[in-house]
Design a protein around this motif. Structure first.
Motif, PDB file in Angstrom:
ATOM      1  N   THR A   1      54.503  90.168  36.235  1.00  0.00           N
ATOM      2  CA  THR A   1      53.627  90.807  35.265  1.00  0.00           C
ATOM      3  C   THR A   1      52.324  91.224  35.944  1.00  0.00           C
ATOM      4  OG1 THR A   1      52.548  88.751  34.540  1.00  0.00           O
ATOM      5  CG2 THR A   1      54.525  89.443  33.333  1.00  0.00           C
ATOM      6  N   LEU A   2      51.734  92.276  35.401  1.00  0.00           N
ATOM      7  CA  LEU A   2      50.396  92.694  35.797  1.00  0.00           C
ATOM      8  C   LEU A   2      49.433  92.222  34.718  1.00  0.00           C
ATOM      9  CD1 LEU A   2      48.354  94.428  37.488  1.00  0.00           C
ATOM     10  CD2 LEU A   2      48.874  96.285  35.872  1.00  0.00           C
ATOM     11  N   ALA A   3      48.445  91.448  35.105  1.00  0.00           N
ATOM     12  CA  ALA A   3      47.433  90.984  34.162  1.00  0.00           C
ATOM     13  C   ALA A   3      46.151  91.766  34.395  1.00  0.00           C
ATOM     14  CB  ALA A   3      47.175  89.485  34.344  1.00  0.00           C
ATOM     15  N   GLY A   4      45.514  92.183  33.299  1.00  0.00           N
ATOM     16  CA  GLY A   4      44.285  92.935  33.451  1.00  0.00           C
ATOM     17  C   GLY A   4      43.573  93.147  32.134  1.00  0.00           C
ATOM     18  N   TRP A   5      42.468  93.863  32.221  1.00  0.00           N
ATOM     19  CA  TRP A   5      41.692  94.216  31.041  1.00  0.00           C
ATOM     20  C   TRP A   5      42.156  95.577  30.559  1.00  0.00           C
ATOM     21  CZ3 TRP A   5      38.363  92.038  27.717  1.00  0.00           C
ATOM     22  CH2 TRP A   5      37.631  92.873  26.875  1.00  0.00           C
ATOM     23  N   CYS A   6      42.709  95.605  29.338  1.00  0.00           N
ATOM     24  CA  CYS A   6      43.210  96.844  28.751  1.00  0.00           C
ATOM     25  C   CYS A   6      42.071  97.526  27.995  1.00  0.00           C
ATOM     26  CB  CYS A   6      44.382  96.558  27.810  1.00  0.00           C
ATOM     27  SG  CYS A   6      45.015  98.035  26.985  1.00  0.00           S
ATOM     28  N   GLU A   7      41.692  98.726  28.422  1.00  0.00           N
ATOM     29  CA  GLU A   7      40.589  99.421  27.773  1.00  0.00           C
ATOM     30  C   GLU A   7      40.996  99.992  26.413  1.00  0.00           C
ATOM     31  OE1 GLU A   7      38.849 102.183  30.522  1.00  0.00           O
ATOM     32  OE2 GLU A   7      38.009 100.560  31.754  1.00  0.00           O
ATOM     33  N   VAL A   8      42.285 100.167  26.191  1.00  0.00           N
ATOM     34  CA  VAL A   8      42.754 100.631  24.886  1.00  0.00           C
ATOM     35  C   VAL A   8      42.631  99.518  23.848  1.00  0.00           C
ATOM     36  CG1 VAL A   8      44.743 101.496  23.580  1.00  0.00           C
ATOM     37  CG2 VAL A   8      44.299 102.339  25.905  1.00  0.00           C
ATOM     38  N   ARG A   9      43.045  98.320  24.203  1.00  0.00           N
ATOM     39  CA  ARG A   9      43.001  97.182  23.290  1.00  0.00           C
ATOM     40  C   ARG A   9      41.651  96.469  23.309  1.00  0.00           C
ATOM     41  NH1 ARG A   9      46.771  99.573  21.600  1.00  0.00           N
ATOM     42  NH2 ARG A   9      48.943  98.869  21.553  1.00  0.00           N
ATOM     43  N   GLY A  10      40.855  96.701  24.337  1.00  0.00           N
ATOM     44  CA  GLY A  10      39.583  96.006  24.450  1.00  0.00           C
ATOM     45  C   GLY A  10      39.762  94.519  24.629  1.00  0.00           C
ATOM     46  N   ASP A  11      40.788  94.112  25.403  1.00  0.00           N
ATOM     47  CA  ASP A  11      41.108  92.698  25.570  1.00  0.00           C
ATOM     48  C   ASP A  11      41.995  92.556  26.801  1.00  0.00           C
ATOM     49  OD1 ASP A  11      41.217  90.005  25.126  1.00  0.00           O
ATOM     50  OD2 ASP A  11      42.295  90.120  23.220  1.00  0.00           O
ATOM     51  N   PHE A  12      42.210  91.291  27.206  1.00  0.00           N
ATOM     52  CA  PHE A  12      43.116  91.015  28.309  1.00  0.00           C
ATOM     53  C   PHE A  12      44.556  91.173  27.854  1.00  0.00           C
ATOM     54  CE2 PHE A  12      39.365  88.323  29.275  1.00  0.00           C
ATOM     55  CZ  PHE A  12      38.993  88.935  30.462  1.00  0.00           C
ATOM     56  N   ARG A  13      45.403  91.688  28.728  1.00  0.00           N
ATOM     57  CA  ARG A  13      46.811  91.848  28.440  1.00  0.00           C
ATOM     58  C   ARG A  13      47.631  91.607  29.695  1.00  0.00           C
ATOM     59  NH1 ARG A  13      45.295  91.455  24.020  1.00  0.00           N
ATOM     60  NH2 ARG A  13      45.814  92.694  22.161  1.00  0.00           N
ATOM     61  N   ASN A  14      48.872  91.156  29.479  1.00  0.00           N
ATOM     62  CA  ASN A  14      49.861  91.049  30.542  1.00  0.00           C
ATOM     63  C   ASN A  14      50.934  92.094  30.310  1.00  0.00           C
ATOM     64  OD1 ASN A  14      49.229  89.145  32.495  1.00  0.00           O
ATOM     65  ND2 ASN A  14      49.960  87.427  31.294  1.00  0.00           N
ATOM     66  N   PHE A  15      51.283  92.836  31.368  1.00  0.00           N
ATOM     67  CA  PHE A  15      52.283  93.885  31.278  1.00  0.00           C
ATOM     68  C   PHE A  15      53.469  93.542  32.172  1.00  0.00           C
ATOM     69  CE2 PHE A  15      48.116  95.732  30.554  1.00  0.00           C
ATOM     70  CZ  PHE A  15      48.309  96.495  29.403  1.00  0.00           C
ATOM     71  N   ARG A  16      54.658  93.484  31.588  1.00  0.00           N
ATOM     72  CA  ARG A  16      55.843  93.289  32.400  1.00  0.00           C
ATOM     73  C   ARG A  16      56.002  94.491  33.331  1.00  0.00           C
ATOM     74  NH1 ARG A  16      60.490  90.200  30.367  1.00  0.00           N
ATOM     75  NH2 ARG A  16      61.724  91.617  31.645  1.00  0.00           N
ATOM     76  N   VAL A  17      56.087  94.213  34.621  1.00  0.00           N
ATOM     77  CA  VAL A  17      56.148  95.302  35.592  1.00  0.00           C
ATOM     78  C   VAL A  17      57.413  96.137  35.400  1.00  0.00           C
ATOM     79  CG1 VAL A  17      56.238  95.855  38.062  1.00  0.00           C
ATOM     80  CG2 VAL A  17      54.711  94.061  37.236  1.00  0.00           C
ATOM     81  N   ASP A  18      58.523  95.511  34.992  1.00  0.00           N
ATOM     82  CA  ASP A  18      59.753  96.271  34.797  1.00  0.00           C
ATOM     83  C   ASP A  18      59.734  97.108  33.525  1.00  0.00           C
ATOM     84  OD1 ASP A  18      59.837  94.108  33.097  1.00  0.00           O
ATOM     85  OD2 ASP A  18      61.875  93.512  33.593  1.00  0.00           O
ATOM     86  N   ARG A  19      58.694  96.957  32.686  1.00  0.00           N
ATOM     87  CA  ARG A  19      58.570  97.797  31.494  1.00  0.00           C
ATOM     88  C   ARG A  19      57.548  98.920  31.680  1.00  0.00           C
ATOM     89  NH1 ARG A  19      57.992  92.778  27.708  1.00  0.00           N
ATOM     90  NH2 ARG A  19      60.125  91.986  27.651  1.00  0.00           N
TER      91      ARG A  19
END
Length: 234
Positions: A179-197
């Motif tokens: 997963t890629l973890a980071g600050w999502c500027e769309v959500r205005g919060d931290f998010r984890n993104f599955r790399v395969d998605r």
């Protein structure tokens, strides 16, 4: 553990991290925080340039170094095992560099330690990631290291597509997936993104700096306090 060995371990732990709390050190060394405070005070009195204070954390002043260390047989075996287990899950650049680093380490070991490390009967398949995933992980890692924002086309667990602008903070391996973890500027919060998605990604020219509430340390605290599984937060 003898006190001399414990003092040496404290130096190794502090010099290997940006900031080490007494709680972290006490857990790693299996002693009380009070013992850690006493040991650090003793090291400081001996001239070891440890900076910091109780309740905040400790770090080594820039420029301090120790003579080269030699690995024991068990330590060399542990390094070989770690490399073999990880190599199939790393991007191609890191996997190659890890193998080169291990070759350098093995080359300077005493013959018995080298033989024990090379004959270690622990193996893992090297077919964990396909080339497309390795290439994507390399781009994510480089963007994280160079502080470049990312634009992602993402498909979440429910099959909903979205486009995100993300400040990448870390890549996490959970066993079956990255997963890629980071600050999502769309959500205005931290998010984890599955790399395969991640359907597509673009590394933007725009860079980012640490801001209060948006750092890796802030993210880790937020995930530790959240009841939501961090691997599903997108």
């Amino acid at each position: 553990m003898r006190r001399a060995d414990r003092l040496f371990q404290i130096v190794q732990l502090i010099r290997g991290r940006r900031l080490s709390t007494a709680e972290f050190l006490s857990q790693r060394l299996e002693v009380s925080a009070r013992t850690v405070y006493r040991d650090i005070a003793a090291l400081q009195q001996q001239g070891v340039p440890i900076e910091g204070e109780a309740g905040v954390g400790y770090r080594m002043r820039a420029g301090f170094d120790l003579p080269p260390l030699m690995f024991s047989k068990d330590e060399a075996q542990a390094l070989v095992a770690a490399l073999r287990l990880a190599q199939g899950q790393l991007d191609s650049v890191l996997a190659r560099q890890a193998e080169e680093a291990m070759s350098k380490i093995l080359a300077v070991l005493p013959a018995p330690a080298r033989a024990a490390a090379e004959s270690l009967a622990v193996f893992a398949p090297l077919t964990g990631l396909d080339e497309a995933m390795r290439e994507r992980l390399a781009r994510l890692r480089e963007a994280t290291e160079n502080r470049h924002k990312l634009r992602l086309d993402y498909l979440d667990l429910a099959g909903t597509a979205s486009q995100r602008t993300v400040r990448p903070l870390a890549c996490y391996f959970w066993g079956p997936s990255w997963t890629l973890a980071g600050w999502c500027e769309v959500r205005g919060d931290f998010r984890n993104f599955r790399v395969d998605r991640i359907q597509s990604l673009q590394v933007l020219d725009e860079r980012f700096r640490d801001e209060p509430g948006k750092t890796l340390a802030d993210m880790r605290r937020a995930f530790e306090q959240s009841d939501t599984p961090s691997t599903d937060r997108a």
